[in-house]
Design a protein around this motif. Structure first.
Motif: not given
Length: 329
Positions: A197-205, A251-262
């Motif tokens: 598997l060739l897998l692309g991933a965005d990194m913490v920054k 950016y939800n830093a404790p969970k290392s994720r961007i969240e999108m909401h409406l």
């Protein structure tokens, strides 16, 4: 997750069956989301024809670094990646989109045997696959319209073909919860058994870079987010007033994720399919997570699914990484 077989795009009837199945799933999942607290729905429903076009625009935005960064990594290392793939390899791309990135691999590969692009947006995939087939007339291109997060039933390898290599670029792995990511990777490990598997991933920054990427100045990401409701209006007759919702991404830093909401701008009632759904002012529909990874964290996740870590390629700024993961024999 429920299991559903893949549909080949080889007839209008098959495309119609796939659309009907997707609409049925969309209706059920949207109703479940509106009845739940907190409300959340899978980001896979962004990708109808209009949503796919909007995402293509997002990939060209100056604030949105992932696409151009990953393209640069693939271009710089295509020869090395192709050597790992070996001759006559079959490429299976999960969430193929516009088939842009795979061209870099196909150009470098030694006699690729077959390309199996999988995507949930059937019309978009069919058009892009036809264009690719014209560019590579000697390549066996077999597009598959499906939800690749469910059970994968792919054609048997071609006689004389080399290893089967999965391609999952764009950091789409980050849209899954950790549990969903492990499930997907475990399924992919079975489908790609003996391959890779060739897998692309965005990194913490820096969170400021992330915030800008998901809140672009032209409002394209906001339109992409709101298109989920517009799609529900078109396909399901829900009657959402898009002017009563804000796009919100953070950016939800404790969970290392961007969240999108409406976010609902006011108290409102949605009458649909014989039911009434009330959404309070400030309440949200959580439409997407985009997890960010470290090298070690992603390798550990892949290892839990049965993959053996291989080489990793990244840009000089360590913004994005591409992993070669050996599938179990």
């Amino acid at each position: 997750m429920l299991n559903r077989p893949l549909f080949r795009i080889d007839s209008g009837e098959a495309q119609g069956e796939a659309r009907d199945a997707q609409s049925s799933c969309f209706a059920a999942d949207l109703k479940a989301a509106l009845l739940s607290h907190p409300r959340t729905i899978s980001p896979k429903y962004f990708y109808d024809e209009r949503g796919s076009r909007l995402f293509d625009r997002i990939c060209e935005l100056p604030e949105y670094y992932p696409t151009r960064t990953e393209l640069a990594i693939l271009a710089a290392h295509a020869g090395e990646i192709a050597s790992h793939m070996g001759p006559r390899a079959e490429v299976v791309e999960f969430g193929a989109g516009s088939l842009r990135k795979v061209r870099l691999l196909l150009e470098a590969m030694q006699e690729p045997a077959r390309y199996l692009p999988i995507d949930i947006s059937g019309e978009h995939l069919a058009r892009c696959a036809a264009e690719l087939q014209q560019e590579y007339p000697g390549l066996d291109v077999q597009p598959v319209v499906a939800d690749y997060t469910r059970r994968l039933l792919l054609p048997a390898p071609l006689p004389g073909a080399g290893r089967r290599v999965g391609f999952f670029p764009g950091s789409t792995i980050g849209n899954f919860t950790p549990e969903e990511a492990r499930h997907f990777l475990a399924t992919a490990a079975q489908v790609l058994r003996g391959g890779a598997l060739l897998l692309g991933a965005d990194m913490v920054k820096d969170p400021d870079i992330l915030h800008a990427a998901y809140n672009d100045s032209q409002g394209v990401t906001a339109a992409f987010n709101l298109n989920l409701l517009a799609r529900a209006n078109r396909e399901l007759g829900t009657g959402f007033d898009l002017g009563l919702f804000w796009h919100s991404a953070f950016y939800n830093a404790p969970k290392s994720r961007i969240e999108m909401h409406l976010v609902s701008r006011k108290n409102q009632r949605i009458e649909w399919d014989g039911e009434c759904f009330e959404i309070g002012e400030g309440e949200t529909l959580h439409t997407e997570n985009s997890y960010k990874f470290t090298i070690e964290g992603l390798r550990a996740l892949a290892g839990q699914a049965g993959f053996r870590p291989g080489p990793v390629w990244m840009d000089a700024g360590r913004r994005f990484c591409v992993h070669w993961l050996h599938a179990p024999a």
